[in-house]
Design a protein around this motif. Sequence first.
Motif, PDB file in Angstrom:
ATOM      1  N   SER A 262      63.523  18.924  50.279  1.00  0.00           N
ATOM      2  CA  SER A 262      62.300  19.435  50.887  1.00  0.00           C
ATOM      3  C   SER A 262      61.126  19.287  49.932  1.00  0.00           C
ATOM      4  N   ARG A 263      59.937  19.320  50.499  1.00  0.00           N
ATOM      5  CA  ARG A 263      58.716  19.200  49.698  1.00  0.00           C
ATOM      6  C   ARG A 263      57.975  20.530  49.709  1.00  0.00           C
ATOM      7  N   HIS A 264      57.445  20.895  48.538  1.00  0.00           N
ATOM      8  CA  HIS A 264      56.771  22.176  48.358  1.00  0.00           C
ATOM      9  C   HIS A 264      55.377  21.935  47.794  1.00  0.00           C
ATOM     10  N   LEU A 265      54.403  22.666  48.310  1.00  0.00           N
ATOM     11  CA  LEU A 265      53.022  22.569  47.856  1.00  0.00           C
ATOM     12  C   LEU A 265      52.665  23.788  47.012  1.00  0.00           C
ATOM     13  N   VAL A 266      52.139  23.545  45.826  1.00  0.00           N
ATOM     14  CA  VAL A 266      51.583  24.618  45.001  1.00  0.00           C
ATOM     15  C   VAL A 266      50.066  24.434  44.973  1.00  0.00           C
ATOM     16  N   GLY A 267      49.352  25.392  45.544  1.00  0.00           N
ATOM     17  CA  GLY A 267      47.898  25.389  45.472  1.00  0.00           C
ATOM     18  C   GLY A 267      47.468  26.196  44.259  1.00  0.00           C
ATOM     19  N   VAL A 268      46.726  25.586  43.363  1.00  0.00           N
ATOM     20  CA  VAL A 268      46.361  26.237  42.107  1.00  0.00           C
ATOM     21  C   VAL A 268      44.884  26.621  42.111  1.00  0.00           C
ATOM     22  N   GLU A 269      44.628  27.880  41.816  1.00  0.00           N
ATOM     23  CA  GLU A 269      43.277  28.395  41.634  1.00  0.00           C
ATOM     24  C   GLU A 269      43.095  28.631  40.137  1.00  0.00           C
ATOM     25  N   VAL A 270      42.084  28.018  39.534  1.00  0.00           N
ATOM     26  CA  VAL A 270      41.865  28.144  38.098  1.00  0.00           C
ATOM     27  C   VAL A 270      40.586  28.935  37.854  1.00  0.00           C
ATOM     28  N   LYS A 271      40.696  29.965  37.017  1.00  0.00           N
ATOM     29  CA  LYS A 271      39.540  30.776  36.645  1.00  0.00           C
ATOM     30  C   LYS A 271      39.443  30.823  35.121  1.00  0.00           C
ATOM     31  N   TYR A 272      38.214  30.830  34.625  1.00  0.00           N
ATOM     32  CA  TYR A 272      37.988  31.067  33.199  1.00  0.00           C
ATOM     33  C   TYR A 272      37.255  32.407  33.082  1.00  0.00           C
ATOM     34  N   THR A 273      35.947  32.398  33.078  1.00  0.00           N
ATOM     35  CA  THR A 273      35.238  33.678  33.093  1.00  0.00           C
ATOM     36  C   THR A 273      34.660  33.976  34.474  1.00  0.00           C
TER      37      THR A 273
ATOM     38  N   CYS B 155      44.585  31.948  34.882  1.00  0.00           N
ATOM     39  CA  CYS B 155      43.409  32.653  34.386  1.00  0.00           C
ATOM     40  C   CYS B 155      43.736  33.291  33.047  1.00  0.00           C
ATOM     41  N   LEU B 156      42.729  33.837  32.412  1.00  0.00           N
ATOM     42  CA  LEU B 156      42.934  34.549  31.165  1.00  0.00           C
ATOM     43  C   LEU B 156      43.797  35.788  31.415  1.00  0.00           C
ATOM     44  N   ALA B 157      44.605  36.156  30.431  1.00  0.00           N
ATOM     45  CA  ALA B 157      45.457  37.333  30.577  1.00  0.00           C
ATOM     46  C   ALA B 157      44.618  38.573  30.838  1.00  0.00           C
ATOM     47  N   GLU B 158      43.459  38.624  30.210  1.00  0.00           N
ATOM     48  CA  GLU B 158      42.544  39.746  30.401  1.00  0.00           C
ATOM     49  C   GLU B 158      41.574  39.397  31.524  1.00  0.00           C
ATOM     50  N   ASP B 159      42.067  39.460  32.758  1.00  0.00           N
ATOM     51  CA  ASP B 159      41.233  39.159  33.919  1.00  0.00           C
ATOM     52  C   ASP B 159      41.470  40.217  34.988  1.00  0.00           C
ATOM     53  N   PRO B 160      40.764  41.338  34.905  1.00  0.00           N
ATOM     54  CA  PRO B 160      40.985  42.417  35.873  1.00  0.00           C
ATOM     55  C   PRO B 160      40.662  42.011  37.300  1.00  0.00           C
TER      56      PRO B 160
ATOM     57  N   ASP C 160      25.158  38.570  30.967  1.00  0.00           N
ATOM     58  CA  ASP C 160      26.598  38.384  30.764  1.00  0.00           C
ATOM     59  C   ASP C 160      27.301  39.717  30.526  1.00  0.00           C
ATOM     60  N   SER C 161      28.500  39.838  31.076  1.00  0.00           N
ATOM     61  CA  SER C 161      29.366  40.946  30.688  1.00  0.00           C
ATOM     62  C   SER C 161      29.817  40.708  29.249  1.00  0.00           C
ATOM     63  N   ARG C 162      30.401  41.713  28.633  1.00  0.00           N
ATOM     64  CA  ARG C 162      30.882  41.533  27.268  1.00  0.00           C
ATOM     65  C   ARG C 162      31.927  40.420  27.216  1.00  0.00           C
ATOM     66  N   ARG C 163      32.796  40.404  28.199  1.00  0.00           N
ATOM     67  CA  ARG C 163      33.862  39.394  28.237  1.00  0.00           C
ATOM     68  C   ARG C 163      33.278  37.994  28.334  1.00  0.00           C
TER      69      ARG C 163
ATOM     70  N   ARG D  95      51.283  34.218  42.586  1.00  0.00           N
ATOM     71  CA  ARG D  95      51.446  34.867  41.297  1.00  0.00           C
ATOM     72  C   ARG D  95      50.391  34.361  40.322  1.00  0.00           C
ATOM     73  N   ILE D  96      50.294  35.067  39.213  1.00  0.00           N
ATOM     74  CA  ILE D  96      49.350  34.718  38.146  1.00  0.00           C
ATOM     75  C   ILE D  96      50.105  34.091  36.984  1.00  0.00           C
ATOM     76  N   VAL D  97      49.539  33.031  36.435  1.00  0.00           N
ATOM     77  CA  VAL D  97      50.016  32.443  35.182  1.00  0.00           C
ATOM     78  C   VAL D  97      48.861  32.525  34.196  1.00  0.00           C
ATOM     79  N   SER D  98      49.047  33.245  33.113  1.00  0.00           N
ATOM     80  CA  SER D  98      47.953  33.363  32.150  1.00  0.00           C
ATOM     81  C   SER D  98      47.789  32.062  31.372  1.00  0.00           C
ATOM     82  N   LEU D  99      46.551  31.767  31.048  1.00  0.00           N
ATOM     83  CA  LEU D  99      46.269  30.572  30.250  1.00  0.00           C
ATOM     84  C   LEU D  99      46.910  30.684  28.870  1.00  0.00           C
TER      85      LEU D  99
END
Length: 319
Positions: A167-178, A244-249, A15-18, A270-274
């Motif tokens: 009109s209809r709009h699609l938001v595709g969401v990618e979710v990451k944790y670690t 994703c987490l705010a600290e996600d390089p 594991d990384s430290r994170r 765009r990114i939305v932090s958890l």
Amino acid sequence: MQLSWSDPRLSVASDSRRTARYRLLQSWYREQVLHAEYGEYRVNGGTRPLSSLLALHDVVERPGLNFLSHNASVYALERADIVQASGGAVDKARLARNMLSSMPMTFSIFGELRARQDRGLDVVQAFLDPHAVQVEQMECLWRPAIDVLGDRSGFDAAVITQREDGSRHLVGVEVKYTEHFNRTIYNSDGYRQVHDYSGWFRPGTARPLLGPATNQLWRTSLLAAACAQREIMGVSSASVVVMCLAEDPDAARALAGLSYALRQPEEHCRIVSLESFAAGVEDGLGPQDGWAEAFATRYLHPPAIYAELPDPDSESLEL
């Protein structure tokens, strides 16, 4: 005899430290909040304990153990059966037992939102589509009925909204944790066609996006662009949001690379932090009754661990 949640024998040397910090958080949560035992996984012909894996017997007795609410657990178990029956791939064991996986987190978020009468319109407006006036559909593990990229790809979650002009709009969401973005490089003529003709990307920008840092987010964006191009589910526009987490390089690098190629990066990805998401819910958006606090406790506040201590020559302590 069960080992304590903080016992080093439950950790993972690679594991990384994170990742180590958040695995330890899941171990603490499992023992102290869920009162559940750790499970074991197969390695090198044998088995070893893992702090962030729920014991099978606990999950059999409490199938919703890996989710934050009853709404989320019911939806997750039902949706997994639907996806599997339709030929989709879903790892039910990972969904039910892996506490460090982003998959149960995705269901805990969107399974709770979709249970509301308005499908979490206020949350969608704040974080996913500011132009939405209605949420028409919200699903986890979603892929279009037509395989628009030829690779059977989908989104962790998909939200279809209606806007003021109808009109209809699609938001595709990618979710990451670690998890890292998939660094495998995929390419196809179908990808290039969407890249060149969707109108999302500036000319001559496909080759740089093939690299491991951007490939997965590029393909996710291509899927969204192709759905809008083909008017899948009647949508005429689309965007991608990475939660994703705010600290996600890893996510920051991927977004920076993709943004350089996009004609309208602020509109398309765009990114939305958890952390900001949880703070918004705590301030009155979406599910209440302590949901934001429960989410933050489960996912956002890892304890300090020895791996986070600085080198002896370091001038400051960063935890």
